[in-house]
Design an enzyme around this catalytic site. Structure first.
Site, mmCIF file in Angstrom:
data_model
loop_
_atom_site.group_PDB
_atom_site.id
_atom_site.type_symbol
_atom_site.label_atom_id
_atom_site.label_comp_id
_atom_site.label_asym_id
_atom_site.label_seq_id
_atom_site.Cartn_x
_atom_site.Cartn_y
_atom_site.Cartn_z
ATOM 1 N N HIS A 1 -35.515 -8.072 60.469
ATOM 2 C CA HIS A 1 -34.626 -8.666 59.486
ATOM 3 C C HIS A 1 -34.164 -7.587 58.530
ATOM 4 C CE1 HIS A 1 -33.941 -10.561 55.473
ATOM 5 N NE2 HIS A 1 -33.075 -11.209 56.219
ATOM 6 N N SER A 2 -32.856 -7.492 58.257
ATOM 7 C CA SER A 2 -32.279 -6.570 57.281
ATOM 8 C C SER A 2 -32.687 -5.127 57.603
ATOM 9 C CB SER A 2 -32.673 -7.006 55.869
ATOM 10 O OG SER A 2 -31.979 -6.273 54.901
ATOM 11 N N LEU A 3 -33.486 -4.481 56.762
ATOM 12 C CA LEU A 3 -33.961 -3.130 57.069
ATOM 13 C C LEU A 3 -34.626 -3.108 58.440
ATOM 14 C CD1 LEU A 3 -34.825 -0.187 56.472
ATOM 15 C CD2 LEU A 3 -36.818 -1.136 55.294
#
Length: 164
Positions: A94-96
């Site tokens: 998720h994200s990073l």
């Protein structure tokens, strides 16, 4: 909670699920830790051999000033997969974590069975450029051609979120 060492940095992770089944590596977002995945891990149960990790500087992993860039994060995941998991894995982030999964899949496809990237930040660095463009029609062809170069060992995938 378990840990492994990557060049002097202790990285923590938890393992759950069913050993011997499909390995699944879960990578959290920038301000998150492995606890982000508690509900997901509970839902998966014994359907996978799950490894949820804390990135360096997150959760219980060691602080490592000056190393909070894509390449060290990717090497942490490579070390996890090579030394702890022991075989290619499905990688979900998720994200990073999605950025790291994306770069890992491009640079070490031998370690990745599949990659699921939730909300990666693979976008133009400038808000003006982002808002003034058709992101998907303009950016995806660039990503496609860049991936081929990265897989051939050319270019710098760790700059994916920053190059425009």
């Amino acid at each position: 909670m378990r840990s492994f060492d990557n060049n002097g940095t202790r990285i923590t992770f938890v393992r759950s699920g069913k050993p011997g089944s499909v390995p699944l590596v879960l990578l959290p977002g920038l301000t998150q830790n492995l606890g982000t995945f508690c509900d997901v891990v509970a839902e998966i149960g014994d359907d996978a051999d799950v490894f949820a990790m804390d990135f360096r500087g997150h959760g219980k992993s060691d602080w490592a000033p000056g190393t909070y860039t894509t390449v060290p994060y990717v090497t942490d995941v490579v070390t996890l997969i090579e030394t702890v998991v022991g075989r290619p894995a499905v990688v979900a982030g998720h994200s990073l974590g999605a950025n790291v999964a994306f770069v890992l899949a491009q640079t070490r496809p031998d370690l990745v069975l599949a990659a699921f990237c939730e909300e990666p930040t693979l976008y133009f660095k400038s808000r003006e450029v982002r808002e003034g463009s058709e992101l998907f029609t303009e950016r995806l062809p660039w990503l496609r051609s860049s991936m081929a170069k990265w897989q051939a060992g050319e270019g710098a995938p760790e700059r994916a979120a920053y190059d425009s």
